[in-house]
Every structure is written in structure tokens, then in C-alpha cells.
Scaffold this motif. Sequence first.
Motif, PDB file in Angstrom:
ATOM      1  N   LEU A 206       0.820  -1.224   0.000  1.00  0.00           N
ATOM      2  CA  LEU A 206       0.000   0.000   0.000  1.00  0.00           C
ATOM      3  C   LEU A 206       0.851   1.271   0.000  1.00  0.00           C
ATOM      4  O   LEU A 206       0.401   2.317  -0.451  1.00  0.00           O
ATOM      5  N   HIS A 207       2.084   1.163   0.495  1.00  0.00           N
ATOM      6  CA  HIS A 207       2.956   2.341   0.517  1.00  0.00           C
ATOM      7  C   HIS A 207       3.393   2.744  -0.888  1.00  0.00           C
ATOM      8  O   HIS A 207       3.996   3.787  -1.069  1.00  0.00           O
ATOM      9  N   ARG A 208       3.071   1.898  -1.885  1.00  0.00           N
ATOM     10  CA  ARG A 208       3.499   2.204  -3.252  1.00  0.00           C
ATOM     11  C   ARG A 208       2.365   2.789  -4.103  1.00  0.00           C
ATOM     12  O   ARG A 208       2.532   3.013  -5.303  1.00  0.00           O
ATOM     13  N   LEU A 209       1.198   3.022  -3.486  1.00  0.00           N
ATOM     14  CA  LEU A 209       0.040   3.452  -4.274  1.00  0.00           C
ATOM     15  C   LEU A 209       0.275   4.749  -5.049  1.00  0.00           C
ATOM     16  O   LEU A 209      -0.064   4.835  -6.236  1.00  0.00           O
ATOM     17  N   ARG A 417       5.950   2.404   8.010  1.00  0.00           N
ATOM     18  CA  ARG A 417       7.404   2.331   7.885  1.00  0.00           C
ATOM     19  C   ARG A 417       7.924   3.271   6.802  1.00  0.00           C
ATOM     20  O   ARG A 417       8.998   3.870   6.931  1.00  0.00           O
ATOM     21  N   ALA A 418       7.122   3.406   5.729  1.00  0.00           N
ATOM     22  CA  ALA A 418       7.557   4.235   4.607  1.00  0.00           C
ATOM     23  C   ALA A 418       7.715   5.700   4.993  1.00  0.00           C
ATOM     24  O   ALA A 418       8.343   6.469   4.286  1.00  0.00           O
ATOM     25  N   ARG A 419       7.139   6.103   6.133  1.00  0.00           N
ATOM     26  CA  ARG A 419       7.203   7.511   6.519  1.00  0.00           C
ATOM     27  C   ARG A 419       8.351   7.804   7.482  1.00  0.00           C
ATOM     28  O   ARG A 419       8.480   8.934   7.957  1.00  0.00           O
ATOM     29  N   VAL A 420       9.142   6.816   7.821  1.00  0.00           N
ATOM     30  CA  VAL A 420      10.173   7.024   8.840  1.00  0.00           C
ATOM     31  C   VAL A 420      11.551   6.734   8.266  1.00  0.00           C
ATOM     32  O   VAL A 420      11.776   5.670   7.698  1.00  0.00           O
ATOM     33  N   PRO A 421      12.502   7.685   8.402  1.00  0.00           N
ATOM     34  CA  PRO A 421      13.862   7.403   7.941  1.00  0.00           C
ATOM     35  C   PRO A 421      14.416   6.188   8.696  1.00  0.00           C
ATOM     36  O   PRO A 421      14.141   6.047   9.892  1.00  0.00           O
ATOM     37  N   PRO A 422      15.166   5.309   7.990  1.00  0.00           N
ATOM     38  CA  PRO A 422      15.593   4.038   8.576  1.00  0.00           C
ATOM     39  C   PRO A 422      16.269   4.173   9.947  1.00  0.00           C
ATOM     40  O   PRO A 422      16.050   3.340  10.816  1.00  0.00           O
ATOM     41  N   GLU A 423      17.018   5.252  10.155  1.00  0.00           N
ATOM     42  CA  GLU A 423      17.757   5.342  11.424  1.00  0.00           C
ATOM     43  C   GLU A 423      16.818   5.566  12.611  1.00  0.00           C
ATOM     44  O   GLU A 423      17.222   5.443  13.761  1.00  0.00           O
ATOM     45  N   PHE A 424      15.560   5.908  12.341  1.00  0.00           N
ATOM     46  CA  PHE A 424      14.617   6.151  13.440  1.00  0.00           C
ATOM     47  C   PHE A 424      13.667   4.981  13.672  1.00  0.00           C
ATOM     48  O   PHE A 424      12.825   5.035  14.560  1.00  0.00           O
ATOM     49  N   VAL A 425      13.780   3.938  12.853  1.00  0.00           N
ATOM     50  CA  VAL A 425      12.800   2.859  12.936  1.00  0.00           C
ATOM     51  C   VAL A 425      12.993   1.974  14.167  1.00  0.00           C
ATOM     52  O   VAL A 425      12.043   1.552  14.804  1.00  0.00           O
ATOM     53  N   LEU A 426      14.247   1.715  14.511  1.00  0.00           N
ATOM     54  CA  LEU A 426      14.541   0.776  15.596  1.00  0.00           C
ATOM     55  C   LEU A 426      14.036   1.243  16.951  1.00  0.00           C
ATOM     56  O   LEU A 426      14.252   2.392  17.341  1.00  0.00           O
ATOM     57  N   GLN A 427      13.395   0.328  17.681  1.00  0.00           N
ATOM     58  CA  GLN A 427      12.969   0.620  19.042  1.00  0.00           C
ATOM     59  C   GLN A 427      13.892  -0.106  20.010  1.00  0.00           C
ATOM     60  O   GLN A 427      14.046  -1.323  19.924  1.00  0.00           O
ATOM     61  N   HIS A 428      14.490   0.640  20.904  1.00  0.00           N
ATOM     62  CA  HIS A 428      15.483   0.058  21.802  1.00  0.00           C
ATOM     63  C   HIS A 428      14.833  -0.459  23.074  1.00  0.00           C
ATOM     64  O   HIS A 428      14.071   0.263  23.715  1.00  0.00           O
ATOM     65  N   SER A 429      15.183  -1.681  23.419  1.00  0.00           N
ATOM     66  CA  SER A 429      14.430  -2.363  24.472  1.00  0.00           C
ATOM     67  C   SER A 429      14.689  -1.837  25.875  1.00  0.00           C
ATOM     68  O   SER A 429      14.047  -2.261  26.816  1.00  0.00           O
ATOM     69  N   GLU A 430      15.620  -0.906  26.039  1.00  0.00           N
ATOM     70  CA  GLU A 430      15.799  -0.343  27.379  1.00  0.00           C
ATOM     71  C   GLU A 430      15.061   1.000  27.500  1.00  0.00           C
ATOM     72  O   GLU A 430      15.027   1.601  28.561  1.00  0.00           O
ATOM     73  N   THR A 431      14.458   1.439  26.380  1.00  0.00           N
ATOM     74  CA  THR A 431      13.872   2.774  26.353  1.00  0.00           C
ATOM     75  C   THR A 431      12.442   2.807  26.867  1.00  0.00           C
ATOM     76  O   THR A 431      11.573   2.125  26.334  1.00  0.00           O
ATOM     77  N   ALA A 432      12.215   3.628  27.846  1.00  0.00           N
ATOM     78  CA  ALA A 432      10.883   3.808  28.410  1.00  0.00           C
ATOM     79  C   ALA A 432      10.230   5.052  27.794  1.00  0.00           C
ATOM     80  O   ALA A 432      10.733   5.608  26.814  1.00  0.00           O
ATOM     81  N   ASN A 433       9.136   5.464  28.337  1.00  0.00           N
ATOM     82  CA  ASN A 433       8.434   6.684  27.958  1.00  0.00           C
ATOM     83  C   ASN A 433       7.459   6.941  29.110  1.00  0.00           C
ATOM     84  O   ASN A 433       7.024   5.976  29.741  1.00  0.00           O
ATOM     85  N   PRO A 434       7.140   8.180  29.414  1.00  0.00           N
ATOM     86  CA  PRO A 434       6.305   8.414  30.599  1.00  0.00           C
ATOM     87  C   PRO A 434       4.980   7.647  30.550  1.00  0.00           C
ATOM     88  O   PRO A 434       4.345   7.579  29.496  1.00  0.00           O
TER      89      PRO A 434
END
Length: 763
Positions: A206-209, A417-434
Motif C-alpha cells: 500500500l505504501h506504493r500506491l 514504515r515508509a514515513r520514517v527514515p531508517p535510522e529512526f525505525v529501531l525501538q530500543h528495548s531499554e527505552t521507556a516513555n512516561p
Amino acid sequence: AAAEWKRWSETSRLVTPHPAPPAVPPGSTGPLASPTYFWGTYRPHVYFGMKTRSPRAVVTGLMWLQHGGNLRHTSEQNDGVSRYGWLMHDGENFGVQEIRDEGLVLRTEFVKQPGGDHGGDWSWRVTAKMEGKGPAPLLSLFFYVATDGQGTLRPVLENGTRLAAVAGTAEELGDFTLTFLPPTGEGGEGTKYASYNFLAAGVPGLHRLTDLVRHSLRESSVFSPPGRPRRRFFGVSSTGGLPGEVPRGQLLLHQVTLEPPAVLEVTLESGSAAGTRRGRLAGPALSAALARHAAAFEQRFEDTFRLGARGASLPQRRFAQAALSEMLGGIGFFHGRSLLRSERREEPVPGAESVLFTAVPSRCCFPRGFLWDEGFHLLLLGRWDPALARDILAHWLDLLNADGWIPREQILGDEARARVPPEFVLQHSETANPPTLLLALERLLPDAPLPYLRRLFPRLRAWFEWLNRTQAGPEPFTFRWRGRDADPERFLNPKTLSSGLDDYPRASHPSAQERHLDLRCWMALGARVLAVLAEHLGESAAPYRDMAAALSDNDLLDRLHWAPELGTFADFGNHSAAVALRWHRPSPAPGRPPPAPQLRRDVREAPRPRFVGALGYVSLFPLLLQLLRADSPRLPALLGSMRSEKQLWTPFGLRSLARDSPLYLRRNTEHDPPYWRGSVWVNINFLALRALHGYARAAGPHRERAAELYRELRHNLVANVFRQYEATGFLWEHYRDSDGTGQGCHPFAGWSALVVLAMAEDY
Ligand code: 6A9
């Protein structure tokens, strides 16, 4: 072998869903159990489109092209579309959006109608007109339907070129017919002259539409209304595809080319509603349905927020309706896998397959779920539609993995995924959020059904335990955000993305010695909410109550976080107060051209363990989350910093970092302008209003002062967000502290839409 086994078992926990029963019971979101939420505008990243809440759903959408201009499809910032957004949207059955694109005004409306077992019918009306006078340019509207791995579509052609209808069938959706009615003039009178093109193609994803359609456009079609000159235009050629890409689905597209003004209608009729349908929802019947829904929306809006009764003007009410509607119209349904990264493993691993029903911060910039944003969204959504808010919250909790972790940013599926530059895609397993979801739960709790809360509880417990375990600080009752930027020499101050306050200044030299004030306050709030929930459910509440009591003990808070030398609460860590970015010229290698100069950090005074001198949002947290007692001797200092124009006060709301703070408005690198270093952010201002409102009501020596600040801050914040909306047509991500101008992403109807609650004084 033992090390290998440990690595393997850690990875497997990372990608394994939590074992507790799901918070969203299987089958509870399908078309039979929740028919009104089945179809929706759940594609926030397109200007207009709908799909069902199914994995690999069939999608429908709109593209348009003013000949001579650009093809429009996905919402993009700065693409020339000067204004767009939902003016009304009830989150369920109805919405009205207005789009302004270089002289063209498009109104996109939809209405749903129940019937049958597959989510019922819906109709669209797209009205196109030109703003000024003068000859109307040629306009093409492209209506499409596409599949993504399941379902089939069959074109029904009229005269060989006009796609009159599509007959389709898909999982969950069953049989359906999509009908493209012939265009009419503005008043709905008579058919309007138009040219038709049609495209059937394989879809590689669908990202190729957009590319697929762009690729099939040829300037060989001819528009020749009787008695008028012929004009060539770009039309889709009937077969197409992207060479070399393997199709995964089908696209059927109907192109209508005409001169505005015009009205176009599309109906979707569900096969299983055939028995109950009384006529097609189009023309006058559609007009009547739209009018009925608009009136009901207005009434419900007033009943919910009482802005009219409180004396808000009509433009202010329209603005507030649009803010709520843009949040509701931004709700998406996503399906896919996150890409995860653990500290102990080199290669990223795909997470468990998951679905997510969520609002998004911004349709153009961030059309995907963000963990701490969502807690703020739910504060507003929970007032409009508590059942919807509960469903979204439950979806988030089902993202929990076996460790009790929820990734901060949810990038699920190809389109996301198509909207995010590759370097920002990875989610790090030690990272929290409020844990703002708990803030939302606190408000949803009193009216939530017990079985629902029972399903949530084990998951909330696991999530909170994960935070407590993995983000523990160096001493008891202290906490530390993990995952700060690793390479401190590259940044003026290494960022702390996990906190949500990204570049807000922290200890200059990240270390295990740090204690973060905001996180400690979030944990106090979390323990408090879990204690209430546990009590409500008859579960053991004592551990949470004890923890909440310890974390809100004002003496202990003072001991750990009051910085006498700064006269405020603060983070503690290995910190240098004298850092600056400076251009360095690396020494050239023999025989090579001189390397480019680099901006690097100079540390002019060695760091040492101390409180971090940065007055701003973090310093206010004990007040923001109402941990300070109403008679706290620290309240006057915090209220004073808030009200001081040299520090946090602006005519537009509270700025994030004090004007007299060392890193105020400083860039973090050459490419990173200041973000949480001065700008006014609505989510934190909302917390401030909520807290001041609380302190103004609690008996105590600072009551009057809190009430006064509350009134002024509320006025400043609301007036500026409204003013900026009137001037630009958007809510913004944050607002410049010097003149109130909207900054960053727009539209940003995520937490900025909390102004609606501030207008309603509903905290
Ligand atoms: C970068 C760039 C086309 C930053 O609103 C979402 C988040 C907040 O949670 C956070 O507190 N925003 C705030 O500091 C936006 C984050 C965007 C990160 C993605 C990729 C792609 O842009």
C-alpha cells in the motif's frame, strides 16, 4: 553455550507477547461485536480514505490532481496544500473535512449507515470548487480501492472506460459493492460533463500506491466538452503496475476529469445489509443524513464541553470542534511488526505481529502511535467517547512483551514504515516513555466496567514493574531514564528521548549516578493510580499504596531533588555547567584533502556530581503531578518561577526552559535546533493548568496565588492557540515563546488539542 542460550532467551522474551489474557478480547473489535467502529477514516496519513479495523484491510481513498500541479494523496507538510483538517468528526459515523489546495477547495464528507453483519454501508461526498473567479483549471479526482494480501476486486465497466462500480469480497468485510456515481453540478442538478479513465493494477504494497498511479499517468487523454475546445490531460492508462515489483494486492481506480464546481458521490454497500437497506444513501438522502449528523454533532459537542453555555464565541466553538475532530479523524488502525533492538544483540529483530488502534500526534509528520502522546490524547477522547478511549487504551496494553515493555514509537506495517527514515525505525528495548496511559486511566476508571479493568490490571502491573525494575536510579526511591545519547561529544547536551522531552537539558555527562526528577514524579503518579485500581478490584493495593506514599513524601523529595543553590527542584548527575559547541578541524591524513570542520563539544569545567542547573518543565514536575502538599513551603518558589517573565512566563503559555537558563534556545548540534529549550508545549501547559486548578481548590496558604496564575495561564494559552489557528488553519506541535507563532509540525492535533479541555475547564 550458556551465553548463547542467554542471548537466545533474551531475544525470545523481546519478541514474545506478554502471557496475560489480552486486554482486547479476541473477536471484540470485529464487525459483529463493534459494528460502528469497523469502518473508519483509519488512514490518518492520507488526505481522505477509509478502511476497516482488520489486519490487511481493504482500503479506499482519494487522490486529486489540478492539471499543471502535483498529484495529492498522502498528507505532507509543505506540499502546497495550505489548509486541511476535519471540521466535524464524531469518531464513529460521520465527518466533514475541508482541504484548500492552491485555489481549489475540496470538501470531503462521509456518513455511515448500520445494517447487516459486516459493518454496514457508507457514502462519501466530495465537493470541489475554486476559490477565486476566472476559468476553472481541469481537475482530476481519483477514487480507488485496493487490497493488501487478501480479498478480491472485480471492476464493473460502463462503455469500456468508466469504472461504474467495484464488486469485492474480503475477510471480515464479506461481499460489498462500491459505486461511483456520475458527477453533478454544485446544487446536485443534472450530470456534469466529465472524462473517465480507469486503472487496474497489481499493488506491491500500500505504501506504493502514489507511485503506482503517478507511473501510469500519460498526457494522452482528451477532455472535449461539446462545443468547447479540446484539452489534453494526464490520464491513467488502463493497465499498469510497477515494473520489477511483485504484486501483493489489487488496485482499481476511477479517474474523473472535469471543471469545478462539481459534486461526486461514492457509496459502499455491504452485501449483508441488502435486506435492511431502504434505498441508496446518495443525493438528497445523503444530504439529509449529513445534515442530521451535523446537527447531532453540534448538540453532543455542546452537551459534552458546554462551550456555548460558557460564552465562547462561534469562531472559538468552531475551532474547538475542529481540534477535537482532527484528533478523532486522526485515529488509525495499524497492523505489522516493530523493529526491535536489544542492548545485548547486534542485529535488529522483528517484534511480534500486532495490531494497534490509536490516535496519532500529527497526520502528516507522525501518522503512527506514540506511547506517551497517547495518554494525553485519551484525556480528550475519554471525555467525548469513553468506550472509544477504553478500546484504544486496551490496544496499547496488548503491545506489552514478555518483559513488560511497550515500545515508545509504533511503526507497524509498510505504510507506517515508509514515513520514517531508517535510522529512526529501531525501538530500543531499554527505552521507556512516561506512563501517561495511567493518567488517562485515572480519569476513565470511575465509569469503566469491572471486567474491563480486570483485564487491564495484570498488564498494567507488568508494565509498571518493568519501569520500576529497569529505570531504577542509583539510590532507593530514585529513577533514571535509560537510553540517553551515547556519544556526548557530538551534542551540546546528550538527548533523553525516553523522557519525551528530548533535548531538555540533563546532566552534561550521562552516567549511572543520575536521578531524574520527572521520572520519579511519573512513578509516584503510576503507583497512586495502580493503588486506586487495585483497591477498586479488591486486589492487594498495599504495595502500590506504600510506594505512592514513599514517592510523594515531601521530605524525601526535598532530600533527593531540592537544589538549595538553585532554589528549585532539579535532576542530579555528573554535570558541567560550562559546555559549548565549537568548530574543530580534524587533522588531515597525509596526501588527502583537509576534512570538513566538525562542530564538537568543549567542556570548559570538569563535570562533577551536582544538581543540574536547568530551570524549566522538569523542575515543575512535583507541582505538575500534584505531589507537593498544598501547604508545601516549596510552592511559592515554583509559582514564582512560573510567573516570572525572566523565567517561564510568556503571554502564550509557560515556556519549556527558563530564559535565564544556560541552554535556553541553544542548538544541540549543527542540525538540531532547540526543541524543548524554550518553546511553549501544550501538553505540559495542560498539566500546569490542571495542577493550578487543583491547588486553587485545596485549602492552603497559596490558594489565591494558584487561582490567579490559573486564570492568567488559561487565558494566555487558549487565546494563542486559537489565534494561531485563525491565522494558519492549523494546530501546531509547539509555539514560539517570543511571539506565540506555531512551530514544528502542523497539523498537530495530538496533545495540542487539549486546549479543548482547557476551554471547558474540564481537568
Ligand atoms: C522522527 C522523522 C518525517 C517528539 O509527538 C511525537 C513525539 C513526542 O512523543 C516527543 O515527546 N515527537 C517529542 O519530543 C515527535 C517525534 C518524531 C520522531 C520521529 C522521524 C520523520 O519525519
